[in-house]
Write an enzyme that holds these catalytic residues in place. Structure first.
Site, PDB file in Angstrom:
ATOM      1  N   GLU A  80       6.732   3.988 -20.078  1.00 22.47           N
ATOM      2  CA  GLU A  80       7.256   4.477 -18.792  1.00 22.47           C
ATOM      3  C   GLU A  80       6.326   4.096 -17.646  1.00 22.47           C
ATOM      4  O   GLU A  80       6.782   3.723 -16.565  1.00 22.47           O
ATOM      5  CB  GLU A  80       7.455   5.997 -18.881  1.00 22.47           C
ATOM      6  CG  GLU A  80       8.570   6.347 -19.866  1.00 22.47           C
ATOM      7  CD  GLU A  80       8.644   7.825 -20.223  1.00 22.47           C
ATOM      8  OE1 GLU A  80       7.584   8.430 -20.484  1.00 22.47           O
ATOM      9  OE2 GLU A  80       9.755   8.372 -20.240  1.00 22.47           O
ATOM     10  N   ALA A 137       1.975   9.792 -23.599  1.00 26.34           N
ATOM     11  CA  ALA A 137       1.300  10.966 -23.047  1.00 26.34           C
ATOM     12  C   ALA A 137       0.448  11.568 -24.155  1.00 26.34           C
ATOM     13  O   ALA A 137       0.726  11.377 -25.345  1.00 26.34           O
ATOM     14  CB  ALA A 137       2.335  11.973 -22.559  1.00 26.34           C
ATOM     15  N   GLY A 182       5.129   7.615 -22.669  1.00 27.93           N
ATOM     16  CA  GLY A 182       4.648   7.567 -21.287  1.00 27.93           C
ATOM     17  C   GLY A 182       3.974   6.241 -20.950  1.00 27.93           C
ATOM     18  O   GLY A 182       3.934   5.840 -19.781  1.00 27.93           O
ATOM     19  N   GLU A 191       9.349   9.415 -28.408  1.00 33.31           N
ATOM     20  CA  GLU A 191       9.245  10.877 -28.202  1.00 33.31           C
ATOM     21  C   GLU A 191      10.170  11.654 -29.126  1.00 33.31           C
ATOM     22  O   GLU A 191       9.901  12.808 -29.468  1.00 33.31           O
ATOM     23  CB  GLU A 191       9.585  11.231 -26.745  1.00 33.31           C
ATOM     24  CG  GLU A 191       8.586  10.744 -25.707  1.00 33.31           C
ATOM     25  CD  GLU A 191       8.930   9.383 -25.121  1.00 33.31           C
ATOM     26  OE1 GLU A 191       9.662   8.598 -25.770  1.00 33.31           O
ATOM     27  OE2 GLU A 191       8.458   9.094 -23.999  1.00 33.31           O
TER      28      GLU A 191
HETATM   29  C1  HXC Z   1      -3.013  11.607 -28.244  1.00 34.43           C
HETATM   30  C2  HXC Z   1      -3.229   9.707 -29.509  1.00 34.43           C
HETATM   31  C3  HXC Z   1      -1.970   9.230 -29.072  1.00 34.43           C
HETATM   32  C4  HXC Z   1      -1.238  10.048 -28.152  1.00 34.43           C
HETATM   33  C5  HXC Z   1      -2.786   7.780 -30.434  1.00 34.43           C
HETATM   34  N1  HXC Z   1      -3.695   8.767 -30.348  1.00 34.43           N
HETATM   35  N2  HXC Z   1      -1.724   8.039 -29.668  1.00 34.43           N
HETATM   36  N3  HXC Z   1      -3.741  10.876 -29.085  1.00 34.43           N
HETATM   37  N4  HXC Z   1      -1.803  11.210 -27.777  1.00 34.43           N
HETATM   38  N5  HXC Z   1      -0.064   9.687 -27.661  1.00 34.43           N
HETATM   39  C6  HXC Z   1      -4.989   8.877 -31.025  1.00 34.43           C
HETATM   40  C7  HXC Z   1      -4.816   9.213 -32.496  1.00 34.43           C
HETATM   41  O1  HXC Z   1      -4.634  10.611 -32.654  1.00 34.43           O
HETATM   42  C8  HXC Z   1      -6.122   8.724 -33.064  1.00 34.43           C
HETATM   43  O2  HXC Z   1      -7.139   9.670 -32.780  1.00 34.43           O
HETATM   44  C9  HXC Z   1      -6.422   7.483 -32.229  1.00 34.43           C
HETATM   45  O3  HXC Z   1      -5.631   7.610 -31.037  1.00 34.43           O
HETATM   46  C10 HXC Z   1      -5.974   6.196 -32.923  1.00 34.43           C
HETATM   47  O4  HXC Z   1      -4.625   6.313 -33.295  1.00 34.43           O
HETATM   48  P1  HXC Z   1      -4.084   6.074 -34.787  1.00 34.43           P
HETATM   49  O5  HXC Z   1      -2.803   6.792 -34.911  1.00 34.43           O
HETATM   50  O6  HXC Z   1      -5.146   6.374 -35.785  1.00 34.43           O
HETATM   51  O7  HXC Z   1      -3.866   4.472 -34.743  1.00 34.43           O
HETATM   52  P2  HXC Z   1      -2.788   3.637 -35.563  1.00 34.43           P
HETATM   53  O8  HXC Z   1      -2.709   4.115 -36.982  1.00 34.43           O
HETATM   54  O9  HXC Z   1      -3.148   2.205 -35.328  1.00 34.43           O
HETATM   55  O10 HXC Z   1      -1.377   3.963 -34.899  1.00 34.43           O
HETATM   56  C11 HXC Z   1      -1.142   3.608 -33.554  1.00 34.43           C
HETATM   57  C12 HXC Z   1       0.150   4.303 -33.006  1.00 34.43           C
HETATM   58  C13 HXC Z   1       0.031   5.818 -33.265  1.00 34.43           C
HETATM   59  C14 HXC Z   1       1.382   3.746 -33.744  1.00 34.43           C
HETATM   60  C15 HXC Z   1       0.255   3.971 -31.544  1.00 34.43           C
HETATM   61  O11 HXC Z   1      -1.218   6.269 -32.744  1.00 34.43           O
HETATM   62  C16 HXC Z   1       1.120   6.630 -32.631  1.00 34.43           C
HETATM   63  O12 HXC Z   1       2.249   6.698 -33.143  1.00 34.43           O
HETATM   64  N6  HXC Z   1       0.816   7.295 -31.515  1.00 34.43           N
HETATM   65  C17 HXC Z   1       1.718   8.222 -30.858  1.00 34.43           C
HETATM   66  C18 HXC Z   1       2.806   7.480 -30.127  1.00 34.43           C
HETATM   67  C19 HXC Z   1       3.769   8.441 -29.452  1.00 34.43           C
HETATM   68  O13 HXC Z   1       4.438   9.247 -30.096  1.00 34.43           O
HETATM   69  N7  HXC Z   1       3.871   8.367 -28.092  1.00 34.43           N
HETATM   70  C20 HXC Z   1       4.729   9.250 -27.326  1.00 34.43           C
HETATM   71  C21 HXC Z   1       3.986  10.476 -26.877  1.00 34.43           C
HETATM   72  S1  HXC Z   1       5.021  11.619 -25.989  1.00 34.43           S
HETATM   73  P3  HXC Z   1      -8.120  10.220 -33.917  1.00 34.43           P
HETATM   74  O14 HXC Z   1      -8.917  11.255 -33.196  1.00 34.43           O
HETATM   75  O15 HXC Z   1      -7.265  10.721 -35.019  1.00 34.43           O
HETATM   76  O16 HXC Z   1      -8.908   8.983 -34.297  1.00 34.43           O
HETATM   77  C22 HXC Z   1       5.162  10.964 -24.450  1.00 34.43           C
HETATM   78  C23 HXC Z   1       5.931  11.800 -23.466  1.00 34.43           C
HETATM   79  C24 HXC Z   1       5.962  11.166 -22.093  1.00 34.43           C
HETATM   80  O17 HXC Z   1       4.654   9.922 -24.176  1.00 34.43           O
HETATM   81  C25 HXC Z   1       6.587  12.110 -21.053  1.00 34.43           C
HETATM   82  C26 HXC Z   1       5.630  13.055 -20.428  1.00 34.43           C
HETATM   83  C27 HXC Z   1       6.194  13.869 -19.297  1.00 34.43           C
END
Ligand code: HXC
Length: 258
Positions: A112, A65, A109, A132
């Site tokens: 999911e 998400a 998400g 998360e």
């Molecule tokens: C918003 C995101 C994002 C996310 C990546 N980006 N994941 N933006 N939400 N979930 C954006 C980064 O900010 C970045 O933007 C660009 O995408 C590229 O990502 P990087 O991190 O620079 O790439 P990399 O170093 O290759 O790492 C990839 C990654 C990492 C390991 C996937 O991005 C990451 O850990 N993402 C978050 C994963 C996460 O925690 N997901 C769970 C979210 S909570 P910029 O602008 O900086 O270039 C969830 C809740 C669900 O999902 C339930 C809801 C009800």
């Protein structure tokens, strides 16, 4: 319909929906989930479409998400809007088969969403995770439930509590994905599976999908009864007559969804 976060293409009987927020690794925001629910509703209503492939980019199916969108929301915000819940229910209400074709990250998400599909075909580059916990929250779109049903308590707890990722091979061993294919063949394999599905009677496809999903909702006795009644019900269809006649006459069936 024109979408801002999806690329939707129809080829023959298969609709391919590509998540398209490349700057955010296809992070799921309100617009994307609402557009996806709309696209799937349209696919369900379009008689030409018989199966759907949902995919992302080579680097990410979806990295979760959208953390930016969620970062300044309060409990009152997410509780009163029931964040993403209605669209998730819409996605899961799709009656036609949906294959998730996952390459790269399927996190939070994103994992999911893949699990809301009927099965997952993974590229050998796929990485699944529920990270998360690293954000001070927990899965909120079915991860604690569907992942546990798919891979069992031990692996689900491991992933949900540590936030570690599973690679494609481990995901296949654990039963999260149905097959792993070389990344360059992902779309070809997923589309071929969707085409094969599209050759069946839509009536039996929808009934079979409902019956398998029932296994997650009810007891064995109730599920077996549901299956038997659905199986028996299909004997009322023209497609059953055609399917069995075609077998006996050693020819391909011509299903008409009747
Ligand atoms: C918003 C995101 C994002 C996310 C990546 N980006 N994941 N933006 N939400 N979930 C954006 C980064 O900010 C970045 O933007 C660009 O995408 C590229 O990502 P990087 O991190 O620079 O790439 P990399 O170093 O290759 O790492 C990839 C990654 C990492 C390991 C996937 O991005 C990451 O850990 N993402 C978050 C994963 C996460 O925690 N997901 C769970 C979210 S909570 P910029 O602008 O900086 O270039 C969830 C809740 C669900 O999902 C339930 C809801 C009800």
């Amino acid at each position: 319909m024109a979408y801002t976060t999806l690329v939707v293409e129809v080829d023959g009987t298969v609709q391919t929906i590509r998540l398209n927020r490349p700057d955010a690794l296809n992070a799921l925001n309100s617009t994307l989930l609402s557009e996806l629910a709309d696209a799937l509703r349209e696919a369900d209503q379009n008689p030409k479409i018989r199966a759907i492939v949902l995919t992302g980019s080579e680097k990410a199916f979806a990295a979760g998400a959208d953390i930016k969108e969620m970062s300044d929301k309060s409990f009152a915000d997410v509780f009163s809007s029931d964040l993403f819940a209605r669209d998730a229910q819409g996605i899961c209400a799709t009656r036609k088969p949906i294959i998730a074709a996952v390459s790269g990250y399927a996190l939070g998400g994103g994992c999911e969403l893949a699990m809301m599909c009927d099965f997952i075909i993974a590229a050998d580059t796929a990485k699944f995770g529920q990270p998360e916990i690293n954000l001070g929250v927990m899965p909120g779109l079915g991860g604690s439930q569907r992942l546990t049903l798919a891979v069992g308590k031990a692996k689900a707890m491991d992933m949900v509590l540590t936030g570690r990722f599973m690679d494609a091979e481990e995901a296949e061993r654990a039963g999260l994905v149905s097959r792993v294919v070389p990344a360059k063949n992902l779309m070809q394999e997923a589309t071929a599976a969707a085409v094969k599905i599209g050759e069946k009677s839509l009536l039996s496809l929808m009934a079979a999908k409902e019956a398998v999903n029932r296994a997650f909702e009810t007891t064995l006795a109730e599920g077996l009864l549901f299956e038997r009644r659905s199986f028996q019900g299909l004997f009322a269809t023209e497609d059953k007559v055609e399917g069995m006649a075609a077998f006996l006459e050693k020819r391909q069936p011509q299903f008409r969804d009747k």
